[in-house]
Design a protein around this motif. Structure first.
Motif, PDB file in Angstrom:
ATOM      1  N   THR A  15       0.836  -1.209   0.000  1.00 33.49           N
ATOM      2  CA  THR A  15       0.000   0.000   0.000  1.00 33.49           C
ATOM      3  C   THR A  15       0.866   1.253   0.000  1.00 33.49           C
ATOM      4  O   THR A  15       0.587   2.213  -0.723  1.00 33.49           O
ATOM      5  N   ARG A  19       0.917   4.060  -3.026  1.00 31.86           N
ATOM      6  CA  ARG A  19       0.665   5.486  -2.744  1.00 31.86           C
ATOM      7  C   ARG A  19       1.824   6.371  -3.182  1.00 31.86           C
ATOM      8  O   ARG A  19       1.643   7.550  -3.452  1.00 31.86           O
ATOM      9  N   ARG A  20       3.011   5.794  -3.251  1.00 32.90           N
ATOM     10  CA  ARG A  20       4.183   6.557  -3.681  1.00 32.90           C
ATOM     11  C   ARG A  20       4.449   6.425  -5.177  1.00 32.90           C
ATOM     12  O   ARG A  20       5.503   6.816  -5.660  1.00 32.90           O
ATOM     13  N   ASN A  46      -6.112  -5.240  -3.186  1.00 32.84           N
ATOM     14  CA  ASN A  46      -4.979  -4.314  -3.268  1.00 32.84           C
ATOM     15  C   ASN A  46      -4.095  -4.661  -4.470  1.00 32.84           C
ATOM     16  O   ASN A  46      -3.632  -3.766  -5.187  1.00 32.84           O
TER      17      ASN A  46
END
Length: 69
Positions: A15, A19-20, A46
């Motif tokens: 995760t 997100r990065r 995910n």
């Protein structure tokens, strides 16, 4: 540390990578989590999200459908 703990750590790392903006790294971590605890719906979703970010909608859809089945 148990296998479930390591699975959760890999899921969380995935995760973070997603997100990065690092979907390939996220996919690696989600796959590692699923090797430790196959069939986890949260991790599978995910992974599907990361695959969408990689431009692999067909693979992502198959995973989403598997979770809903």
């Amino acid at each position: 540390m148990t296998g479930v703990d390591v699975m959760a750590i890999n899921n969380n790392l995935g995760t973070m990578f997603l997100r990065r903006g690092r979907p390939a790294d996220a996919v690696d971590r989600y796959l590692a989590a699923l090797r430790l605890s196959p069939g986890q719906p949260e991790v599978t979703c995910n992974l599907a999200n990361a695959l969408l970010h990689q431009g692999k909608p067909d693979e992502a859809e198959a995973l989403y459908r598997g979770v809903l089945a």
